[in-house]
Design a protein around this motif. Structure first.
Motif, mmCIF file in Angstrom:
data_model
loop_
_atom_site.group_PDB
_atom_site.id
_atom_site.type_symbol
_atom_site.label_atom_id
_atom_site.label_comp_id
_atom_site.label_asym_id
_atom_site.label_seq_id
_atom_site.Cartn_x
_atom_site.Cartn_y
_atom_site.Cartn_z
ATOM 1 N N PRO A 1 0.823 -1.217 0.000
ATOM 2 C CA PRO A 1 0.000 0.000 0.000
ATOM 3 C C PRO A 1 0.853 1.261 0.000
ATOM 4 O O PRO A 1 2.020 1.247 0.420
ATOM 5 C CB PRO A 1 -0.804 -0.127 1.301
ATOM 6 C CG PRO A 1 -0.840 -1.598 1.584
ATOM 7 C CD PRO A 1 0.470 -2.126 1.104
ATOM 8 N N THR B 1 0.558 -2.989 -6.282
ATOM 9 C CA THR B 1 -0.347 -1.843 -6.126
ATOM 10 C C THR B 1 -0.016 -0.806 -7.182
ATOM 11 O O THR B 1 1.135 -0.659 -7.578
ATOM 12 C CB THR B 1 -0.214 -1.203 -4.733
ATOM 13 O OG1 THR B 1 1.128 -0.761 -4.531
ATOM 14 C CG2 THR B 1 -0.595 -2.185 -3.636
ATOM 15 N N GLN C 1 0.150 3.098 -8.083
ATOM 16 C CA GLN C 1 0.238 4.404 -7.464
ATOM 17 C C GLN C 1 0.511 5.451 -8.541
ATOM 18 O O GLN C 1 0.870 5.128 -9.673
ATOM 19 C CB GLN C 1 1.324 4.411 -6.381
ATOM 20 C CG GLN C 1 1.053 3.387 -5.271
ATOM 21 C CD GLN C 1 2.114 3.329 -4.197
ATOM 22 O OE1 GLN C 1 2.689 4.358 -3.835
ATOM 23 N NE2 GLN C 1 2.367 2.142 -3.668
ATOM 24 N N ALA D 1 -2.305 6.300 -3.862
ATOM 25 C CA ALA D 1 -2.893 5.144 -4.527
ATOM 26 C C ALA D 1 -3.643 5.581 -5.776
ATOM 27 O O ALA D 1 -4.414 6.539 -5.740
ATOM 28 C CB ALA D 1 -3.831 4.418 -3.575
ATOM 29 N N PHE E 1 -5.176 -4.429 -4.005
ATOM 30 C CA PHE E 1 -4.085 -5.071 -4.722
ATOM 31 C C PHE E 1 -4.520 -5.486 -6.123
ATOM 32 O O PHE E 1 -5.692 -5.777 -6.370
ATOM 33 C CB PHE E 1 -3.610 -6.321 -3.965
ATOM 34 C CG PHE E 1 -2.971 -6.021 -2.632
ATOM 35 C CD1 PHE E 1 -1.665 -5.563 -2.573
ATOM 36 C CD2 PHE E 1 -3.668 -6.207 -1.458
ATOM 37 C CE1 PHE E 1 -1.066 -5.291 -1.348
ATOM 38 C CE2 PHE E 1 -3.082 -5.942 -0.229
ATOM 39 C CZ PHE E 1 -1.780 -5.476 -0.176
#
Length: 448
Positions: free
Chosen positions: A315, A418, A420, A429, A434
């Motif tokens: 994350p 992830t 971003q 994000a 995920f």
């Protein structure tokens, strides 16, 4: 990569004697008076044997450095020892400077064996062939390495917590495939770099895009103007007129992704100089090569990384799931500036030590107080209970059934990434949750 799979550790010749210059230190933090034990720890915690582990990483080299990994390990040890250890076992952390060198990597591993480490935890090295041999000879598990070497996804004594470079590049390709009709990949001219094009292309092809232009670059370069020009030419952009396409229109569908470790900043510095007035080519990278500190150094929202697509394992750094780690850094790192909580090396080390703690607690639940390499390996292989990392990864276990069917990477058990993006100068994000790139990796053609 060979794609081979070993069912058990091979015997290896013993590594050379450890040079006295290897920078290894033991961190044995004193228990803080008045602190209680962890829940479930016995009252006679001082009578239990300490658990010795090692964490290594390159520091002070001309290539990629990961000083935050051993520093995070030391802070973790201070934290658990302040609470009486892990179920009464004092945690003793050895650290070693791997120096981005195959000989030093082997020496670090041999030092771990010689000093009784029951595991190597949360470490970084590109030289898996050098460091796995001493560990395999003595059956010492390698838990939660960074994923920078082939052997971390081949050796039956390796227990990775992420999908390594493979998942990052495949995920970056899928992320770029949504918006980029033409892509150039700038990567190191190394053995590890040679694997990158097929990995990125597996993601691009899942979005029906053409393979990326492969731009090789020196791993330790300081000026990447030549590579910038080659990358821009490769995606149909003329750097002399700041990003107009060969056909005369904007190159909005053109993207350049760079993965050069610590030298990615030098590449984007060259990129900005060549497209200073009006950059039209979108940029991208993977976490580990790009992070929040680099975004800040290159100008934040006005820099070349604004709008960049970034692929990571975990994350975003601002996610609340990182709060326990941040608190430990605040309370036990003692302002150690080597530790960046947004760095994937630091994060990987935190997760790897979370795995170690879970294993020791499992053994304690079984009434086993003698924490040995064999006991840890058996518990890992049996996988009676999946390891909960607090949502920083999917729950982890390393049974045979948990291994993914990925050619060349048989030890991957976590094929998620992830997405971003750099927005207003901040890495945030790009979408919730995920992204599983397992199928993308399984369809990969290694020679593509």
């Amino acid at each position: 990569m060979t794609g081979r799979r070993r069912s058990s550790p091979r015997p290896f010749a013993h590594a050379p004697a450890v040079a006295s210059t290897v920078a290894c230190t033991a961190v044995i933090a004193s228990l803080l008076s008045g602190c209680g034990s962890l829940p479930g720890a016995s009252g006679d915690s001082g009578e239990k044997d300490p658990v010795t582990v090692m964490t290594w990483a390159p520091e002070g080299t001309k290539a990629t450095n990961m000083p935050g990994m051993p520093a995070m390990a030391q802070a973790y040890a201070r934290w658990v020892n302040s609470q009486g250890g892990i179920r009464g076992h004092h945690l003793r952390v050895l650290t070693c400077n791997e120096r981005n060198d195959s000989v030093s990597a082997a020496q670090c591993a041999q030092r771990a064996v010689d000093q009784g480490a029951v595991a190597v935890v949360g470490s970084y090295s590109q030289f898996g062939r050098s460091f796995m041999s001493p560990l395999e000879v003595k059956g010492v598990p390698f838990i939660g390495g960074y994923g920078a070497s082939d052997e971390e996804f081949e050796s039956p004594l390796s227990y990775p917590v992420n999908g390594g470079q493979a998942s990052l590049l495949a995920g970056n390709g899928r992320q770029l495939a949504r918006d980029c009709s033409r892509v150039a990949l700038v990567r190191p001219d190394t053995i590890q770099g040679d694997q990158m094009p097929s990995l990125l292309n597996s993601g691009l092809e899942s979005g029906s895009r053409h393979p990326a232009k492969d731009i090789k670059a020196p791993e330790d370069g300081t000026d990447y103007s030549t590579e910038v020009n080659r990358a821009l030419d490769g995606v149909g952009a003329d750097p002399l007129v700041y990003g107009t396409s060969e056909a005369g229109g904007k190159a909005a569908g053109s993207c350049v992704t760079a993965s050069l470790g610590d030298h990615t900043d030098a590449f984007f510095d060259s990129f900005r100089r060549l497209q200073e007035d009006s950059p039209k080519v979108r940029v991208a990278s993977v976490l580990g090569s790009v992070g929040q500190s680099l975004v800040n150094r290159t100008g934040g929202r006005s820099g070349p990384l604004e709008g960049a697509d970034i692929t990571g394992w975990y994350p975003a750094a601002g996610d609340s799931r990182w709060e326990p780690m941040r608190k430990v850094i605040k309370d036990f790192a003692f302002n150690d500036n080597r530790i960046d909580p947004a760095d994937q090396g630091t994060q990987t080390t935190w997760i790897a030590y979370t795995v170690l703690r879970s294993l020791i607690e499992d053994l304690d639940d079984e009434g086993i107080e003698d924490i040995t390499p064999h006991a840890l390996q058996t518990t890992l292989d049996r996988g009676d209970r999946a390891v909960d990392t607090g949502g920083l990864t999917p729950k982890l276990r390393w049974r045979e059934d948990d291994m993914l069917a990925v050619q060349d990477f048989p030890r991957i058990v976590n094929g998620t990434v992830t997405y971003q993006v750099v927005r207003d100068g901040e890495l945030v994000a790009a979408q919730h949750g995920f992204v599983n790139v397992t199928k993308t990796l399984e369809r990969r053609r290694p020679d593509s």
